[in-house]
Write an enzyme that holds these catalytic residues in place. Structure first.
Site, PDB file in Angstrom:
ATOM      1  N   MET A  13      -4.717   4.758  19.196  1.00  0.00           N
ATOM      2  CA  MET A  13      -5.121   3.883  18.081  1.00  0.00           C
ATOM      3  C   MET A  13      -3.959   3.792  17.085  1.00  0.00           C
ATOM      4  SD  MET A  13      -8.454   4.167  15.595  1.00  0.00           S
ATOM      5  CE  MET A  13      -7.937   5.520  14.547  1.00  0.00           C
ATOM      6  N   PRO A  14      -3.464   2.568  16.806  1.00  0.00           N
ATOM      7  CA  PRO A  14      -2.388   2.444  15.820  1.00  0.00           C
ATOM      8  C   PRO A  14      -2.806   3.031  14.469  1.00  0.00           C
ATOM      9  CG  PRO A  14      -2.650   0.396  17.034  1.00  0.00           C
ATOM     10  CD  PRO A  14      -3.819   1.277  17.408  1.00  0.00           C
ATOM     11  N   GLY A  19      -7.520  -3.909   7.223  1.00  0.00           N
ATOM     12  CA  GLY A  19      -8.898  -3.931   6.728  1.00  0.00           C
ATOM     13  C   GLY A  19      -9.320  -5.378   6.458  1.00  0.00           C
ATOM     14  N   ASP A  44      -9.701  -3.791  11.645  1.00  0.00           N
ATOM     15  CA  ASP A  44     -10.966  -3.129  11.316  1.00  0.00           C
ATOM     16  C   ASP A  44     -11.974  -4.176  10.833  1.00  0.00           C
ATOM     17  OD1 ASP A  44     -12.418  -0.485  10.741  1.00  0.00           O
ATOM     18  OD2 ASP A  44     -12.707  -1.647   8.900  1.00  0.00           O
ATOM     19  N   TYR A  49     -19.497  -7.477   6.937  1.00  0.00           N
ATOM     20  CA  TYR A  49     -18.487  -8.170   6.123  1.00  0.00           C
ATOM     21  C   TYR A  49     -18.657  -9.692   6.204  1.00  0.00           C
ATOM     22  CZ  TYR A  49     -16.192  -3.559   6.311  1.00  0.00           C
ATOM     23  OH  TYR A  49     -15.917  -2.212   6.249  1.00  0.00           O
ATOM     24  N   LYS A  79     -18.554  -2.437  13.407  1.00  0.00           N
ATOM     25  CA  LYS A  79     -19.514  -1.421  12.941  1.00  0.00           C
ATOM     26  C   LYS A  79     -20.949  -1.942  12.993  1.00  0.00           C
ATOM     27  CE  LYS A  79     -15.897  -0.051   9.693  1.00  0.00           C
ATOM     28  NZ  LYS A  79     -15.339  -1.284   9.124  1.00  0.00           N
ATOM     29  N   HIS A 112     -22.004   2.447  10.830  1.00  0.00           N
ATOM     30  CA  HIS A 112     -21.365   2.192   9.536  1.00  0.00           C
ATOM     31  C   HIS A 112     -21.738   3.248   8.489  1.00  0.00           C
ATOM     32  CE1 HIS A 112     -19.592  -1.483   7.226  1.00  0.00           C
ATOM     33  NE2 HIS A 112     -19.275  -0.371   6.617  1.00  0.00           N
ATOM     34  N   SER A 210     -10.510   2.294   2.324  1.00  0.00           N
ATOM     35  CA  SER A 210     -10.087   2.125   0.922  1.00  0.00           C
ATOM     36  C   SER A 210      -8.870   3.013   0.633  1.00  0.00           C
ATOM     37  CB  SER A 210     -11.232   2.420  -0.053  1.00  0.00           C
ATOM     38  OG  SER A 210     -12.346   1.599   0.239  1.00  0.00           O
ATOM     39  N   SER A 214      -9.061   0.625  -3.233  1.00  0.00           N
ATOM     40  CA  SER A 214      -9.995  -0.512  -3.284  1.00  0.00           C
ATOM     41  C   SER A 214     -10.075  -1.186  -4.659  1.00  0.00           C
ATOM     42  CB  SER A 214     -11.403  -0.051  -2.840  1.00  0.00           C
ATOM     43  OG  SER A 214     -12.203  -1.169  -2.499  1.00  0.00           O
ATOM     44  N   ARG A 268       2.272  -8.446   1.383  1.00  0.00           N
ATOM     45  CA  ARG A 268       1.703  -7.094   1.327  1.00  0.00           C
ATOM     46  C   ARG A 268       1.280  -6.617   2.703  1.00  0.00           C
ATOM     47  NH1 ARG A 268      -2.389  -7.857  -3.762  1.00  0.00           N
ATOM     48  NH2 ARG A 268      -0.905  -7.451  -5.442  1.00  0.00           N
ATOM     49  N   ASN A 272       2.746  -3.169   4.085  1.00  0.00           N
ATOM     50  CA  ASN A 272       1.876  -2.027   4.394  1.00  0.00           C
ATOM     51  C   ASN A 272       2.129  -1.447   5.788  1.00  0.00           C
ATOM     52  OD1 ASN A 272       0.795  -2.392   1.890  1.00  0.00           O
ATOM     53  ND2 ASN A 272      -1.109  -3.360   2.593  1.00  0.00           N
TER      54      ASN A 272
HETATM   55  P1  NAP Z   1      -7.932  -1.041  -0.085  1.00  0.00           P
HETATM   56  O1  NAP Z   1      -7.343  -1.393   1.224  1.00  0.00           O
HETATM   57  O2  NAP Z   1      -7.788   0.343  -0.588  1.00  0.00           O
HETATM   58  O3  NAP Z   1      -7.397  -2.020  -1.224  1.00  0.00           O
HETATM   59  C1  NAP Z   1      -7.443  -3.413  -1.109  1.00  0.00           C
HETATM   60  C2  NAP Z   1      -6.834  -4.009  -2.359  1.00  0.00           C
HETATM   61  O4  NAP Z   1      -5.456  -3.610  -2.463  1.00  0.00           O
HETATM   62  C3  NAP Z   1      -6.838  -5.518  -2.381  1.00  0.00           C
HETATM   63  O5  NAP Z   1      -7.071  -5.916  -3.698  1.00  0.00           O
HETATM   64  C4  NAP Z   1      -5.430  -5.881  -1.932  1.00  0.00           C
HETATM   65  O6  NAP Z   1      -5.036  -7.127  -2.503  1.00  0.00           O
HETATM   66  C5  NAP Z   1      -4.633  -4.760  -2.560  1.00  0.00           C
HETATM   67  N1  NAP Z   1      -3.383  -4.453  -1.841  1.00  0.00           N
HETATM   68  C6  NAP Z   1      -3.208  -4.335  -0.506  1.00  0.00           C
HETATM   69  N2  NAP Z   1      -1.939  -4.013  -0.219  1.00  0.00           N
HETATM   70  C7  NAP Z   1      -1.274  -3.948  -1.395  1.00  0.00           C
HETATM   71  C8  NAP Z   1       0.061  -3.682  -1.738  1.00  0.00           C
HETATM   72  N3  NAP Z   1       0.989  -3.395  -0.807  1.00  0.00           N
HETATM   73  N4  NAP Z   1       0.400  -3.690  -3.064  1.00  0.00           N
HETATM   74  C9  NAP Z   1      -0.518  -3.963  -4.009  1.00  0.00           C
HETATM   75  N5  NAP Z   1      -1.823  -4.226  -3.739  1.00  0.00           N
HETATM   76  C10 NAP Z   1      -2.197  -4.223  -2.435  1.00  0.00           C
HETATM   77  O7  NAP Z   1      -9.501  -1.374  -0.129  1.00  0.00           O
HETATM   78  P2  NAP Z   1     -10.715  -1.690   0.834  1.00  0.00           P
HETATM   79  O8  NAP Z   1     -10.703  -3.096   1.273  1.00  0.00           O
HETATM   80  O9  NAP Z   1     -11.920  -1.175   0.139  1.00  0.00           O
HETATM   81  O10 NAP Z   1     -10.496  -0.756   2.111  1.00  0.00           O
HETATM   82  C11 NAP Z   1      -9.746  -1.125   3.240  1.00  0.00           C
HETATM   83  C12 NAP Z   1     -10.622  -1.412   4.441  1.00  0.00           C
HETATM   84  O11 NAP Z   1     -11.386  -0.266   4.796  1.00  0.00           O
HETATM   85  C13 NAP Z   1     -11.693  -2.474   4.182  1.00  0.00           C
HETATM   86  O12 NAP Z   1     -11.170  -3.761   4.067  1.00  0.00           O
HETATM   87  C14 NAP Z   1     -12.587  -2.238   5.372  1.00  0.00           C
HETATM   88  O13 NAP Z   1     -12.020  -2.775   6.551  1.00  0.00           O
HETATM   89  C15 NAP Z   1     -12.604  -0.704   5.412  1.00  0.00           C
HETATM   90  N6  NAP Z   1     -13.746  -0.125   4.656  1.00  0.00           N
HETATM   91  C16 NAP Z   1     -14.725   0.538   5.356  1.00  0.00           C
HETATM   92  C17 NAP Z   1     -15.821   1.073   4.694  1.00  0.00           C
HETATM   93  C18 NAP Z   1     -16.871   1.815   5.463  1.00  0.00           C
HETATM   94  O14 NAP Z   1     -17.961   2.060   4.904  1.00  0.00           O
HETATM   95  N7  NAP Z   1     -16.612   2.191   6.699  1.00  0.00           N
HETATM   96  C19 NAP Z   1     -15.938   0.949   3.297  1.00  0.00           C
HETATM   97  C20 NAP Z   1     -14.916   0.315   2.591  1.00  0.00           C
HETATM   98  C21 NAP Z   1     -13.824  -0.199   3.294  1.00  0.00           C
HETATM   99  P3  NAP Z   1      -4.870  -8.530  -1.700  1.00  0.00           P
HETATM  100  O15 NAP Z   1      -5.849  -8.574  -0.592  1.00  0.00           O
HETATM  101  O16 NAP Z   1      -5.143  -9.532  -2.759  1.00  0.00           O
HETATM  102  O17 NAP Z   1      -3.438  -8.571  -1.216  1.00  0.00           O
END
Ligand code: NAP
Length: 324
Positions: A13-14, A19, A44, A49, A79, A112, A210, A214, A268, A272
């Protein structure tokens, strides 16, 4: 350093995946295409979603015979949502995600949450007073139905999300197909050291969700700390001439965790993935470890009697009462 983790199933897995929560219609297709074009091989997803169809459109452009990528070069996770925990609903739910994504199998299918909600079409079944209708369906029974998906070839592996150590142990005791992943919230303000070592002792890979804190979660309030702007982190990033996000993602991967940063911004998305050309020193790893303050960002909250409280704290399988 390897850019993959090897799961107990033998799958690679990479470590960095894209997200897709909150990546809205009109944004997510171009985000997935941009990610695949710059080298992401891990996406993911989740039924809840609400964007799997549009992700499927992106996959159709890039993956398959005559396209730039073969299906087996890609790792796709989805999920099972909380309203689909009844064993009779599990296969249908999985097939719906597959149809939306345009895939014949998933690489990984996660439960989930350990908490079941009332069966039905509503994602968030509510009573008139707004409270959620729970179900007491036990996650052990849901797990047994998820195992059938592996046997039927619909998914290569199954795993958990938001499970605490005790709940994971219960699954381990009954599992014929062991969970290969526990996907949990993790970032420098919630380092999950105890859960990480518990998972490692069980050969379960931890995926950090996150991973950047997040900042765009819908319930963020302006007085909460913003991880990416933390001056201590900004200072470390300046020393390495990397962005704060890259330093955090490097911290996750150096701890042996996969992570799935969400972005819809092509620069971004690219940034990343570029976290394998530098290494944080042991001192800086420890320094970032020391930011942890048990700060959970991803727990739905409601206001009751003027106080903000965890919405699902009364659910019999709410995972966050245990210390880890
Ligand atoms: P995150 O990835 O921690 O943060 C996303 C935020 O960061 C967005 O506002 C994004 O902005 C910004 N961002 C991304 N790269 C950046 C960079 N290099 N510099 C500055 N800002 C940056 O938050 P998340 O979406 O909550 O978590 C990631 C993924 O985890 C989710 O999308 C989902 O797939 C998964 N997840 C799973 C669960 C679960 O219950 N299993 C819960 C939460 C999340 P822009 O998009 O505007 O660029």
């Amino acid at each position: 350093m390897s850019t993959f983790v090897t799961l107990s199933s033998g799958q690679r897995m990479p470590m960095i995946g894209l997200g897709t929560w909150k990546s809205s219609a009109g944004q997510v297709k171009q985000a997935v295409v941009a990610a695949l074009e710059c080298g992401y091989r891990h996406i993911d997803c989740a039924a809840v979603y609400g964007n799997e169809q549009e992700i499927g459109e992106a996959l159709a452009l890039c993956v398959g015979p005559g396209k730039t990528l073969r299906r087996d070069e890609l790792f796709v996770t989805s999920k099972l949502w909380n309203t689909k925990h009844n064993p009779e609903d599990v296969e249908d739910a999985c097939r719906t995600s597959l149809a939306h994504l345009g895939l014949s199998y998933l690489d990984l299918y996660l439960m989930h949450w350990p908490m079941a909600f009332q069966r039905g079409k509503e994602l968030m079944p509510r009573r008139d007073d707004g409270t959620i209708c729970y179900s007491d369906m036990h996650y052990r029974d849901t797990w047994k139905a998820m195992e059938d998906l592996v046997e039927k070839g619909l998914v290569k592996a199954i795993g958990l999300s938001n499970f605490n150590a005790r709940q994971m142990d219960e699954i381990m005791r009954v599992a014929k197909h062991k969970p290969v992943v526990n996907q949990v919230e993790c970032h420098p303000y919630l380092s999950q050291a105890d859960l990480l070592s518990h998972c490692q002792s069980l050969a379960v890979c931890v995926t950090a969700y996150s991973p950047l804190g997040s900042g765009d979660r819908p319930w963020a309030s302006p007085d909460e700390p913003r991880l990416l702007e933390d001056p201590k982190l900004v200072g470390i990033a300046q020393r390495y001439q990397k962005s704060p996000a890259q330093v955090i993602l490097r911290w996750h991967t150096q701890r042996g965790m996969a992570c799935i940063p969400k972005s819809v911004t092509p620069s971004r998305i690219q940034q990343n993935l570029n976290v394998f050309d530098f290494k944080l020193s042991q001192e800086d790893m420890k320094l970032i470890d020391s930011f942890t303050c048990n700060r959970r960002f991803i727990v739905p909250t409601v206001v009751r009697d003027g106080k903000t409280v965890w919405r699902d704290a009364e659910h019999p399988h709410f995972p966050f009462h245990d210390p880890y």
